[in-house]
Design a protein around this motif. Structure first.
Motif: not given
Ligand code: 1GP
Length: 248
Positions: A177, A182-183, A227-228
């Protein structure tokens, strides 16, 4: 004990079975409102997203368990725990990414958190996937880097990244992984993904993926995590819907 050893690797097999699969990351802290979460679940279902990853840096145990329960009651997409800490476990999930933060040198995230939860995790009826977790420099200081007090591997240090992944595989990790955090401003470069393909181990890429073009660029990975972008703009799931439709 035997039951656990003999258990089928369903989610790991699913990860391995195809490239360019999509996981949506749900941070329970941001979706603790049941109505909001149900709205999201309807849309991820419509988009036919492959997995829901659940985890966060600050979420409490109760919120975590409630959110996983609610997801399972309302949605048939497999739920995979992407834990931020040892208390983020739930028997309602389909699998748990058993992360070792191999890019760092903080023993707490290499073994300490694992020992704290081992007595519970060992007997849980959830697929456990030993995962080499590598934090890659993504142009911003990420929460994972801050919370774990570790330094990400620079994204142009291909040899270090590959050797870290190899060491993980030698230790028995079944999954790689790579996370830009994130971000992140910059996601993990596609050249790294292409290089890691030689190791013949399923790859998950996350952090800073915000466009359909980036998903396509990284689609040699088995799973791309978003995610974000979805928290900010739920309609991005329409782009994901189109991508998945074209892929299948
Ligand atoms: C998952 O940390 C990520 O591995 C999620 O990143 O929120 O930038 O999409 P984002």
């Amino acid at each position: 004990m035997m039951k656990k050893l003999l258990k089928n690797n369903t989610i790991l097999d699913q990860f391995s079975s195809q490239k360019g699969q999509i996981a949506v990351l749900i941070d329970p802290d941001k979706f603790s409102n049941a109505l909001e979460l149900k709205k999201l679940l309807k849309k991820v279902h419509f988009a036919k997203v492959d997995y829901l990853f659940v985890g966060g840096s600050t979420v409490s145990r109760n919120t975590f368990m409630d959110v996983i329960k609610l997801i399972k009651e309302n949605c048939s997409i497999p739920v995979v725990i992407f834990p931020g800490a040892s208390h983020q476990i739930s028997e309602d999930a389909d699998a748990l990414l058993y992360l070792s933060l191999l890019s760092g040198r903080n023993s707490d995230y290499l073994i300490g958190q694992h020992v704290l939860s081992a007595h519970e995790v060992y007997d849980m009826n959830v697929e456990i996937i030993p995962t080499a977790y590598l934090l890659i420099e993504g142009g911003t200081k990420s929460s994972v880097a801050y919370v774990s007090q570790t330094t990400p591997i620079p994204s142009d240090k291909e040899t270090i990244i590959v050797n870290t992944a190899k060491a993980g595989i030698l230790q028995g990790k079944k999954l790689l992984y790579l996370d830009a955090g994130s971000g992140a401003k910059n996601h993990v470069p596609k050249e790294i993904v292409n290089k890691l393909l030689e190791l013949d181990t399923p790859i998950i890429i996350g952090g800073g993926i915000r466009t359909k073009e980036s998903i396509e660029e990284l689609s040699q990975a088995n799973v791309v995590v978003i995610g974000n972008k979805i928290e900010e703009e739920i309609d991005f799931l329409l782009d994901i819907y189109q991508y998945i439709k074209a892929r299948n």
